[in-house]
Design an enzyme around this catalytic site. Sequence first.
Site, mmCIF file in Angstrom:
data_model
loop_
_atom_site.group_PDB
_atom_site.id
_atom_site.type_symbol
_atom_site.label_atom_id
_atom_site.label_comp_id
_atom_site.label_asym_id
_atom_site.label_seq_id
_atom_site.Cartn_x
_atom_site.Cartn_y
_atom_site.Cartn_z
ATOM 1 N N GLY A 102 0.824 -1.197 0.000
ATOM 2 C CA GLY A 102 0.000 0.000 0.000
ATOM 3 C C GLY A 102 0.860 1.249 0.000
ATOM 4 N N GLY A 150 -0.199 -4.920 0.643
ATOM 5 C CA GLY A 150 -1.450 -4.747 -0.084
ATOM 6 C C GLY A 150 -1.583 -5.658 -1.282
ATOM 7 N N GLU A 173 5.946 -6.303 7.485
ATOM 8 C CA GLU A 173 5.373 -5.188 8.248
ATOM 9 C C GLU A 173 5.984 -4.969 9.628
ATOM 10 O OE1 GLU A 173 2.599 -6.124 5.008
ATOM 11 O OE2 GLU A 173 3.627 -7.353 6.494
ATOM 12 N N ASP A 181 -1.126 -7.390 7.816
ATOM 13 C CA ASP A 181 -2.581 -7.193 7.775
ATOM 14 C C ASP A 181 -3.191 -7.753 6.493
ATOM 15 O OD1 ASP A 181 -1.435 -5.154 6.204
ATOM 16 O OD2 ASP A 181 -3.024 -3.730 6.673
#
Length: 385
Positions: A102, A150, A173, A181
Amino acid sequence: MLCVHPVELIMLTTTVSSRLRSVCRLQRIQGHMMSSQVEPGVLLEKVGSAGVITINRPKVLNALNLPMIRQIYPQLKKWENDNETDIVIVRGAGGKAFCAGGDIRAVTEAGKVGDPLAEDFFREEYILNNAIGTCRKPYIALIEGITMGGGVGLSVHGRFRVATEKTLFAMPETAIGLFPDVGGGHFLPRLRGKLGLFLALTGFRLKGRDVQRAGVATHFVESKKIPELEKELVEMKSPSAADVSRVLDSYQSQHCENMNLCLSFPPFRLFSSSSVEGIVQNLKADGSEFANKQAETLSRMSPTSLKITYKQLKAGATMSLQDVLVMEYRLSQACMRGCDFYEGVRAVLVDKDQNPKWKPSTLEEVSEQAVEQCFSSLGDKDLTF
């Protein structure tokens, strides 16, 4: 001649500098929101009986932003309910990346000033992840090149994931004060053994055929065969999931190579422990080259992120994808309220000094109460579907 007192000059300079930083921050946020108006960040096409999504930001490794999410989601739902659309294919433009993650820098700037983007991005991204996971049409992700963050969310929840020798998969992450996530809490603990926990905590990179061996990809196809595969897929007449599976099976390379990573490798047992501290102790006690390398890697990660991630995967192992995404949205907003995420992005992506100052700085200083609070309900701000 105008005389300015030194103290006034310092105050003036500080004010101007602060305003410039605010302007730059606003420009980054606006750039995130408007980039698709300059050049389409995503291409949505109907080719034959297939809906084709092309992630189209090759200059930034196809990083995902909010305008792209807002284009993909309604089109995916439309194709899902369209009798003339039989399958959905998602791919990345440029050859280097499927989607490298992302647009974290814009989210970081938004989080610093309380801009809604820090809420909207995660909320709408997770709703899209769920739509992919529940899509009734065969969803085929061609994950060639870098696939992280993402990009994992755009692919791994779909029915079919095709890796090539150019695929590089990772969920890194914890190195930026975040957690794996986009539904990582659902798919990672469902990988065999402790592989998912290993990938989640260390950010280890899987490459090529190992992406399929790990269970992240469903198929492995040589890169040179991808155009031919795409052509055959879009030309299929009313294909079922079984039909798509047969086509992918026919393209899958059967050529045996020496494994670069043995996924049943005994040291993965070292990640079997009731705590992150226990894992670190296991690694240090083992003393092998593998164990020492992983212990050193974990020592660089955000201690808070490591503990959040451990609890996330433990809980997610028995939860539905929707429930995991609700949990992860709570975690995302806890990270926005904390400090490690901003420090991690600074150290890794902005200043690139690779020397983050985590707070707390050790695993022992991260209390169970602090971790538990990150999982607390957001009330009427919780994610809903």
